[in-house]
Write a protein that holds these residues in place. Structure first.
Motif, PDB file in Angstrom:
ATOM      1  N   LEU A  58      24.293  42.580  82.724  1.00 40.08           N
ATOM      2  CA  LEU A  58      24.860  42.125  83.951  1.00 40.08           C
ATOM      3  C   LEU A  58      25.407  43.275  84.831  1.00 40.08           C
ATOM      4  CD1 LEU A  58      25.826  40.137  85.846  1.00 40.08           C
ATOM      5  CD2 LEU A  58      27.898  39.639  84.299  1.00 40.08           C
ATOM      6  N   LEU A  59      26.295  44.162  84.266  1.00 35.33           N
ATOM      7  CA  LEU A  59      26.851  45.353  84.898  1.00 35.33           C
ATOM      8  C   LEU A  59      25.700  46.294  85.467  1.00 35.33           C
ATOM      9  CD1 LEU A  59      29.514  46.570  86.120  1.00 35.33           C
ATOM     10  CD2 LEU A  59      29.684  47.706  83.604  1.00 35.33           C
ATOM     11  N   PRO A  60      24.888  46.632  84.649  1.00 35.50           N
ATOM     12  CA  PRO A  60      23.869  47.667  85.335  1.00 35.50           C
ATOM     13  C   PRO A  60      23.063  46.775  86.349  1.00 35.50           C
ATOM     14  CG  PRO A  60      23.578  47.689  82.775  1.00 35.50           C
ATOM     15  CD  PRO A  60      24.749  46.546  83.202  1.00 35.50           C
ATOM     16  N   VAL A  61      22.811  45.478  86.196  1.00 31.28           N
ATOM     17  CA  VAL A  61      22.122  44.884  87.213  1.00 31.28           C
ATOM     18  C   VAL A  61      22.837  44.918  88.542  1.00 31.28           C
ATOM     19  CG1 VAL A  61      20.932  42.621  87.771  1.00 31.28           C
ATOM     20  CG2 VAL A  61      20.487  43.741  85.921  1.00 31.28           C
ATOM     21  N   LEU A  62      24.144  44.319  88.542  1.00 30.98           N
ATOM     22  CA  LEU A  62      25.276  44.404  89.569  1.00 30.98           C
ATOM     23  C   LEU A  62      25.004  45.729  90.391  1.00 30.98           C
ATOM     24  CD1 LEU A  62      28.120  42.263  88.223  1.00 30.98           C
ATOM     25  CD2 LEU A  62      26.232  41.727  89.979  1.00 30.98           C
ATOM     26  N   VAL A  80      34.240  35.128  80.102  1.00 28.51           N
ATOM     27  CA  VAL A  80      34.108  36.909  80.263  1.00 28.51           C
ATOM     28  C   VAL A  80      33.021  37.160  81.277  1.00 28.51           C
ATOM     29  CG1 VAL A  80      32.573  36.547  78.273  1.00 28.51           C
ATOM     30  CG2 VAL A  80      34.044  38.633  78.830  1.00 28.51           C
ATOM     31  N   VAL A  81      31.877  36.279  81.491  1.00 26.52           N
ATOM     32  CA  VAL A  81      30.852  36.478  82.233  1.00 26.52           C
ATOM     33  C   VAL A  81      31.264  36.716  83.667  1.00 26.52           C
ATOM     34  CG1 VAL A  81      28.434  35.917  82.855  1.00 26.52           C
ATOM     35  CG2 VAL A  81      29.210  35.962  80.634  1.00 26.52           C
ATOM     36  N   GLU A  99      40.098  52.796  86.542  1.00 27.04           N
ATOM     37  CA  GLU A  99      40.707  51.615  86.054  1.00 27.04           C
ATOM     38  C   GLU A  99      39.576  50.459  86.012  1.00 27.04           C
ATOM     39  OE1 GLU A  99      42.410  53.251  88.467  1.00 27.04           O
ATOM     40  OE2 GLU A  99      43.601  54.492  86.855  1.00 27.04           O
ATOM     41  N   ASP A 100      39.007  50.134  87.117  1.00 25.46           N
ATOM     42  CA  ASP A 100      38.053  49.122  87.462  1.00 25.46           C
ATOM     43  C   ASP A 100      36.734  49.425  86.313  1.00 25.46           C
ATOM     44  OD1 ASP A 100      39.660  47.882  89.617  1.00 25.46           O
ATOM     45  OD2 ASP A 100      38.719  49.003  90.874  1.00 25.46           O
ATOM     46  N   ASN A 101      36.620  50.542  86.561  1.00 27.07           N
ATOM     47  CA  ASN A 101      35.204  50.890  85.780  1.00 27.07           C
ATOM     48  C   ASN A 101      35.548  50.796  84.362  1.00 27.07           C
ATOM     49  OD1 ASN A 101      32.674  51.852  85.450  1.00 27.07           O
ATOM     50  ND2 ASN A 101      33.209  53.985  85.512  1.00 27.07           N
ATOM     51  N   LYS A 102      36.440  51.028  83.783  1.00 22.59           N
ATOM     52  CA  LYS A 102      36.860  50.805  82.518  1.00 22.59           C
ATOM     53  C   LYS A 102      37.061  49.583  82.123  1.00 22.59           C
ATOM     54  CE  LYS A 102      40.539  52.104  79.007  1.00 22.59           C
ATOM     55  NZ  LYS A 102      41.582  51.339  78.606  1.00 22.59           N
ATOM     56  N   LYS A 103      37.608  48.540  83.098  1.00 25.35           N
ATOM     57  CA  LYS A 103      37.982  47.125  82.603  1.00 25.35           C
ATOM     58  C   LYS A 103      36.335  46.522  82.675  1.00 25.35           C
ATOM     59  CE  LYS A 103      40.306  43.109  84.486  1.00 25.35           C
ATOM     60  NZ  LYS A 103      41.188  42.627  85.674  1.00 25.35           N
ATOM     61  N   ARG A 105      33.552  48.017  81.891  1.00 24.58           N
ATOM     62  CA  ARG A 105      32.938  48.523  80.787  1.00 24.58           C
ATOM     63  C   ARG A 105      33.504  47.748  79.611  1.00 24.58           C
ATOM     64  NH1 ARG A 105      34.321  53.757  82.285  1.00 24.58           N
ATOM     65  NH2 ARG A 105      35.018  53.924  80.070  1.00 24.58           N
ATOM     66  N   GLU A 106      34.549  47.209  79.458  1.00 22.83           N
ATOM     67  CA  GLU A 106      35.225  46.683  78.404  1.00 22.83           C
ATOM     68  C   GLU A 106      34.523  45.188  78.466  1.00 22.83           C
ATOM     69  OE1 GLU A 106      39.378  46.996  78.926  1.00 22.83           O
ATOM     70  OE2 GLU A 106      39.438  49.228  78.031  1.00 22.83           O
ATOM     71  N   LEU A 107      34.539  44.547  79.559  1.00 22.36           N
ATOM     72  CA  LEU A 107      34.074  43.249  79.518  1.00 22.36           C
ATOM     73  C   LEU A 107      32.654  43.439  79.255  1.00 22.36           C
ATOM     74  CD1 LEU A 107      35.910  42.229  82.892  1.00 22.36           C
ATOM     75  CD2 LEU A 107      36.161  41.052  80.575  1.00 22.36           C
ATOM     76  N   GLN A 108      31.942  44.166  79.788  1.00 17.53           N
ATOM     77  CA  GLN A 108      30.240  44.252  79.563  1.00 17.53           C
ATOM     78  C   GLN A 108      30.178  44.762  77.942  1.00 17.53           C
ATOM     79  OE1 GLN A 108      27.408  44.344  81.666  1.00 17.53           O
ATOM     80  NE2 GLN A 108      27.106  43.280  79.821  1.00 17.53           N
ATOM     81  N   PHE A 109      30.960  45.317  77.038  1.00 16.13           N
ATOM     82  CA  PHE A 109      31.121  45.674  75.844  1.00 16.13           C
ATOM     83  C   PHE A 109      31.238  44.217  75.126  1.00 16.13           C
ATOM     84  CE2 PHE A 109      32.653  46.443  71.819  1.00 16.13           C
ATOM     85  CZ  PHE A 109      32.044  47.391  71.301  1.00 16.13           C
ATOM     86  N   LYS A 110      32.041  43.256  75.707  1.00 15.12           N
ATOM     87  CA  LYS A 110      32.423  42.257  74.889  1.00 15.12           C
ATOM     88  C   LYS A 110      31.314  40.984  75.090  1.00 15.12           C
ATOM     89  CE  LYS A 110      37.424  42.112  75.362  1.00 15.12           C
ATOM     90  NZ  LYS A 110      38.533  41.419  76.202  1.00 15.12           N
ATOM     91  N   ILE A 111      30.560  41.178  76.228  1.00 17.82           N
ATOM     92  CA  ILE A 111      29.380  40.410  76.556  1.00 17.82           C
ATOM     93  C   ILE A 111      28.173  40.708  75.529  1.00 17.82           C
ATOM     94  CG2 ILE A 111      27.821  39.831  78.199  1.00 17.82           C
ATOM     95  CD1 ILE A 111      30.003  39.924  80.393  1.00 17.82           C
TER      96      ILE A 111
END
Length: 151
Positions: A58-62, A80-81, A99-103, A105-111
């Motif tokens: 998701l994050l890379p595609v966005l 989470v998605v 801070e946005d980038n860190k957040k 990445r954390e969400l993408q990690f959980k996914i």
């Protein structure tokens, strides 16, 4: 990639010109293909949208111009998605901070952690998890002792 048939990004550029074709869902992990389609100067993203079929992308595609994901994990853990999607949209509108980038990445990690379960258990596991988490469908997939609920 669909059933081991690769569709070249150039084919999507042609398909995107058709008035009745409004988008695609790419259910493979080939980020270069996602990029070549979602970022193509020959494709108008206002008329042809690109989705990943994999939440772990998701994050890379966005970031390359895709519009989101149509993903099995979202049926089990939609928040989470959606949180990652909304965070990306909001951060992009104002300018992405560290801070946005860190957040994100954390969400993408959980996914990605959740997607490992999807990969391990497949469609039956998704149905079982939805039944257990949301009470929709049958627990113990395939068991005759549970009434079927059609929604």
């Amino acid at each position: 990639m669909t059933n081991n048939l690769h569709i070249a990004p150039a084919t999507f550029e042609k398909l995107a010109q058709h008035a009745n074709i409004v988008g695609c869902k790419l259910s493979h992990g080939d980020i270069p293909d996602h990029t070549l389609i979602a970022s193509s100067p020959k494709i108008d993203p206002a008329h042809f949208v690109v989705f990943s079929g994999l939440g772990q992308n998701l994050l890379p595609v966005l970031t390359v111009g895709g519009q989101g994901a149509i993903d099995g994990l979202a049926g089990i853990f939609p928040r989470v998605v959606v949180k990652l999607y909304n965070t990306f949209q909001e951060a992009s509108a104002k300018g992405i901070t560290k801070e946005d980038n860190k957040k994100m990445r954390e969400l993408q990690f959980k996914i990605c952690e959740g997607e490992r379960l999807i990969g391990k258990w497949g469609t039956v596991g998704i149905k079982e998890a939805i039944a257990r988490s949301w009470g929709i469908g049958e627990k113990e997939a395939g068991a005759e002792t549970h009434p079927r609920r059609d929604f």
